[in-house]
Motif scaffolding. Sequence first.
Motif, mmCIF file in Angstrom:
data_model
loop_
_atom_site.group_PDB
_atom_site.id
_atom_site.type_symbol
_atom_site.label_atom_id
_atom_site.label_comp_id
_atom_site.label_asym_id
_atom_site.label_seq_id
_atom_site.Cartn_x
_atom_site.Cartn_y
_atom_site.Cartn_z
ATOM 1 N N TYR A 159 -2.973 13.510 0.389
ATOM 2 C CA TYR A 159 -3.254 12.349 -0.468
ATOM 3 C C TYR A 159 -3.186 12.757 -1.936
ATOM 4 C CZ TYR A 159 -6.097 8.716 -2.749
ATOM 5 O OH TYR A 159 -6.557 7.737 -3.580
ATOM 6 N N LEU A 160 -3.829 13.891 -2.280
ATOM 7 C CA LEU A 160 -3.835 14.366 -3.668
ATOM 8 C C LEU A 160 -2.436 14.755 -4.141
ATOM 9 C CD1 LEU A 160 -7.080 16.556 -3.670
ATOM 10 C CD2 LEU A 160 -6.776 14.330 -4.741
ATOM 11 N N ASP A 161 -1.654 15.374 -3.233
ATOM 12 C CA ASP A 161 -0.271 15.744 -3.573
ATOM 13 C C ASP A 161 0.551 14.503 -3.927
ATOM 14 O OD1 ASP A 161 -0.810 18.388 -3.161
ATOM 15 O OD2 ASP A 161 -0.017 18.436 -1.104
ATOM 16 N N LEU A 162 0.408 13.464 -3.106
ATOM 17 C CA LEU A 162 1.144 12.209 -3.350
ATOM 18 C C LEU A 162 0.662 11.547 -4.633
ATOM 19 C CD1 LEU A 162 1.202 10.700 0.273
ATOM 20 C CD2 LEU A 162 3.121 11.702 -0.951
ATOM 21 N N GLN A 163 -0.644 11.646 -4.885
ATOM 22 C CA GLN A 163 -1.216 11.059 -6.101
ATOM 23 C C GLN A 163 -0.641 11.730 -7.344
ATOM 24 O OE1 GLN A 163 -5.450 11.804 -7.039
ATOM 25 N NE2 GLN A 163 -5.718 9.587 -6.973
ATOM 26 N N GLN A 164 -0.478 13.076 -7.264
ATOM 27 C CA GLN A 164 0.025 13.831 -8.417
ATOM 28 C C GLN A 164 1.461 13.438 -8.773
ATOM 29 O OE1 GLN A 164 -0.698 18.004 -7.486
ATOM 30 N NE2 GLN A 164 -2.189 18.089 -9.118
ATOM 31 N N VAL A 165 2.273 13.153 -7.760
ATOM 32 C CA VAL A 165 3.678 12.790 -8.026
ATOM 33 C C VAL A 165 3.882 11.281 -8.043
ATOM 34 C CG1 VAL A 165 4.614 14.949 -7.137
ATOM 35 C CG2 VAL A 165 4.270 13.045 -5.557
ATOM 36 N N ASN A 166 2.755 10.549 -8.102
ATOM 37 C CA ASN A 166 2.783 9.083 -8.195
ATOM 38 C C ASN A 166 3.548 8.431 -7.042
ATOM 39 O OD1 ASN A 166 1.936 6.761 -9.495
ATOM 40 N ND2 ASN A 166 3.788 6.613 -10.743
ATOM 41 N N LYS A 167 3.311 8.948 -5.814
ATOM 42 C CA LYS A 167 4.007 8.395 -4.651
ATOM 43 C C LYS A 167 3.062 7.714 -3.660
ATOM 44 C CE LYS A 167 8.213 11.195 -4.510
ATOM 45 N NZ LYS A 167 9.059 12.089 -3.681
ATOM 46 N N LEU A 168 1.825 7.476 -4.083
ATOM 47 C CA LEU A 168 0.893 6.762 -3.207
ATOM 48 C C LEU A 168 1.308 5.302 -3.083
ATOM 49 C CD1 LEU A 168 -2.647 8.022 -4.288
ATOM 50 C CD2 LEU A 168 -1.545 8.403 -2.094
ATOM 51 N N PRO A 169 1.148 4.705 -1.886
ATOM 52 C CA PRO A 169 1.465 3.280 -1.758
ATOM 53 C C PRO A 169 0.505 2.441 -2.597
ATOM 54 C CG PRO A 169 0.414 4.120 0.236
ATOM 55 C CD PRO A 169 0.680 5.297 -0.626
ATOM 56 N N LYS A 170 0.982 1.323 -3.104
ATOM 57 C CA LYS A 170 0.134 0.419 -3.894
ATOM 58 C C LYS A 170 -0.760 -0.388 -2.960
ATOM 59 C CE LYS A 170 2.154 1.345 -7.915
ATOM 60 N NZ LYS A 170 2.794 2.578 -7.520
ATOM 61 N N ALA A 171 -2.033 -0.513 -3.325
ATOM 62 C CA ALA A 171 -3.017 -1.200 -2.474
ATOM 63 C C ALA A 171 -2.593 -2.631 -2.169
ATOM 64 C CB ALA A 171 -4.388 -1.184 -3.138
ATOM 65 N N LYS A 172 -2.059 -3.331 -3.174
ATOM 66 C CA LYS A 172 -1.700 -4.750 -2.978
ATOM 67 C C LYS A 172 -0.493 -4.921 -2.050
ATOM 68 C CE LYS A 172 0.977 -4.792 -7.298
ATOM 69 N NZ LYS A 172 1.095 -5.392 -8.634
ATOM 70 N N GLU A 173 0.282 -3.833 -1.857
ATOM 71 C CA GLU A 173 1.470 -3.920 -0.991
ATOM 72 C C GLU A 173 1.178 -3.529 0.453
ATOM 73 O OE1 GLU A 173 4.327 -1.419 -2.877
ATOM 74 O OE2 GLU A 173 4.496 -2.678 -4.680
ATOM 75 N N ILE A 174 -0.041 -3.024 0.710
ATOM 76 C CA ILE A 174 -0.389 -2.568 2.064
ATOM 77 C C ILE A 174 -0.881 -3.745 2.904
ATOM 78 C CG2 ILE A 174 -1.898 -1.058 3.420
ATOM 79 C CD1 ILE A 174 -2.033 0.786 0.948
ATOM 80 N N GLU A 175 -0.268 -3.920 4.064
ATOM 81 C CA GLU A 175 -0.705 -4.980 4.993
ATOM 82 C C GLU A 175 -1.666 -4.351 6.002
ATOM 83 O OE1 GLU A 175 2.539 -7.863 6.153
ATOM 84 O OE2 GLU A 175 3.780 -6.262 5.303
ATOM 85 N N ILE A 176 -2.953 -4.528 5.731
ATOM 86 C CA ILE A 176 -3.990 -3.882 6.532
ATOM 87 C C ILE A 176 -3.939 -4.291 8.000
ATOM 88 C CG2 ILE A 176 -5.719 -5.652 5.973
ATOM 89 C CD1 ILE A 176 -6.443 -1.907 6.439
ATOM 90 N N ASP A 177 -3.555 -5.523 8.266
ATOM 91 C CA ASP A 177 -3.515 -6.021 9.655
ATOM 92 C C ASP A 177 -2.449 -5.320 10.490
ATOM 93 O OD1 ASP A 177 -5.556 -7.765 9.098
ATOM 94 O OD2 ASP A 177 -4.216 -9.410 8.543
ATOM 95 N N LYS A 178 -1.463 -4.715 9.822
ATOM 96 C CA LYS A 178 -0.393 -4.042 10.549
ATOM 97 C C LYS A 178 -0.717 -2.582 10.874
ATOM 98 C CE LYS A 178 3.484 -6.930 9.147
ATOM 99 N NZ LYS A 178 4.829 -6.965 8.549
ATOM 100 N N ILE A 179 -1.851 -2.090 10.337
ATOM 101 C CA ILE A 179 -2.269 -0.714 10.640
ATOM 102 C C ILE A 179 -3.064 -0.745 11.940
ATOM 103 C CG2 ILE A 179 -3.578 1.286 9.854
ATOM 104 C CD1 ILE A 179 -3.083 0.391 6.990
ATOM 105 N N LYS A 180 -2.501 -0.161 12.967
ATOM 106 C CA LYS A 180 -3.113 -0.193 14.304
ATOM 107 C C LYS A 180 -3.216 1.221 14.871
ATOM 108 C CE LYS A 180 -2.832 -4.810 14.597
ATOM 109 N NZ LYS A 180 -4.030 -5.665 14.609
ATOM 110 N N LEU A 181 -4.206 1.409 15.743
ATOM 111 C CA LEU A 181 -4.296 2.651 16.516
ATOM 112 C C LEU A 181 -3.304 2.567 17.658
ATOM 113 C CD1 LEU A 181 -8.170 3.092 16.684
ATOM 114 C CD2 LEU A 181 -6.581 4.401 15.294
ATOM 115 N N LEU A 182 -2.485 3.599 17.823
ATOM 116 C CA LEU A 182 -1.443 3.576 18.863
ATOM 117 C C LEU A 182 -1.880 4.383 20.080
ATOM 118 C CD1 LEU A 182 1.628 4.105 16.523
ATOM 119 C CD2 LEU A 182 0.742 1.948 17.410
#
Length: 559
Positions: free
Chosen positions: A536-559
């Motif tokens: 997470y920190l590595d992605l944060q440093q290179v500005n590659k974290l997903p934007k919160a407003k673009e994340i569809e929480i309902d689509k995150i499921k346990l497989l």
Amino acid sequence: MSYLALYRKYRSQTFDEIVGQEAIVQTLKNAFTSEKIAHAYLFCGPRGTGKTSIARLFAKALNCDEGLGNQCNECENCTLINKGAHPDVIEIDAASNSGVDGVRTLIEKVKYAPIKGRYKVYIIDEVHMMTENAFNALLKTLEEPPEYVVFILCTTEPYQIIPTILSRCQRYDFSKISDESLSKLIIRVLNNENITYDECVIPSIVEIAQGGARDALSLLDQLIAFSGNHISLKNIEKVFGLTNIDEKINLLKLIKFKKTSEIIKELNSYNLRNIDISRLTNEVLISLKDALVYTKTKNKELLEYLKEEKVKEVISLFNEPELYSLIDLFLECKKEYKTASNPSFVFEIYMLKATKNVVSTIEIKEETKAEDKKSIKNPTILEEKKEIVKEVEVKKEEIKEEKPVVKEEYKKVEFNTSSISSEGEQVTLSMDNLIKLMVLGNKECKKNLTNTVWPNLFNVKDSKLLPYSSILQDGQPFIVTSNFVVLVYDFMSSVNKVNNKQNQKMYTKILKELTNVEYSVYALSRSDSINSFKHYLDLQQVNKLPKAKEIEIDKIKLL
């Protein structure tokens, strides 16, 4: 002839010369013995652990004139591969050939048969640097290459490779090389080069190398250039900006006695000497950890860094709570380095903070003297203290006599978790989705869950749920979103009990009853949580974290 660096001069020429990675070498040898050669391999792991070396040895074993699996280093094929001049062994640096055009050129050449050897071998180094379009262009060729082609992909960051590529490769995870194996390698090289050395030099080089053979030999090269024919500990301290153990214990003494001005002077001298502050912090932490371990066990065999007489010196400075407090403080300091532009400044601030985490012996003596003076001047104080002591003793006796009926009932259920199965199908959560949950994580919700819900996990109406409540209570909330709770556990048995598919509805039911929210519950081991947070920190440093407003929480499921 120009000078050849040690890591090139002592590069392994056969599988038997490889340092560490015994399991991987044995697996590859067995593949040659049974003639089960895959068409694509993925070698992943830390830098300097033998990925490219084994890839070249594999190419030799495929093409050696003495037959499949051999590495004679005398035939034309072996000699050309050693020189990096074999027409059928193509090494590509993905960092400088990351685009689609480079991959298309490669695909065009794949269809041509080998010129000298039995196989064409493509070794693609730092393959994670390739673009997604380049990966997609490679997919079909990687899945069904001509029978005379073998791909070997090497990377330090396998999580950046798209799943469709990973699924087409036989994956080998390289581990850091053990301290013992690195020590043997360094000693062998020093003896071959006729370099004398002090005994304490070897552990210091091993520690700095951090499990990398190439790093160890590069460090050795640098030391030989500085020291000549004899390497001493002072040479290492000068070249790599290290401090000795006495200096670190002196720092701890300055913390104990709150010598603020002397702390600042000492740190300024470290800056002038170019001391590696990150390494210094780590060594202070290990010293404190050794002191804590020795306090608990009195076993000198368990000491990692300090000798017994030195660890006793540290113990004489700090009590157990102070050791815990200082360890927490310096762990926090290490985290700050990842985002700090000046680690020295951060370390100075935390050193000053550390003086607040301990009570100096001077303060204790002064407080004791003050109390004694008060007691002499006012005899009633002594009487009051005696009364308080008596009251405490009475309370202790009352507590012993009481029978906590409710607590005993819960005890029977709380620890009876053996009926909860850890076997069977496990739910999973991809790293991408875990990162998305970290982005969406709500600190207030997490705080509320930890402080309000967790203490009341046994207040569920259905007694059948109590064993599952006990499992939940063992975990520590790591991420909390509007519909997800990710927990961290110290033991894999607990992780497996939480992630067991047939148990999932029980955990959801408990949290639903206590919070009115239908949470999906997922568990991570302590090490997995640390690795995911680093990612997470590595992605944060290179500005590659997903934007919160673009994340569809309902689509995150346990497989």
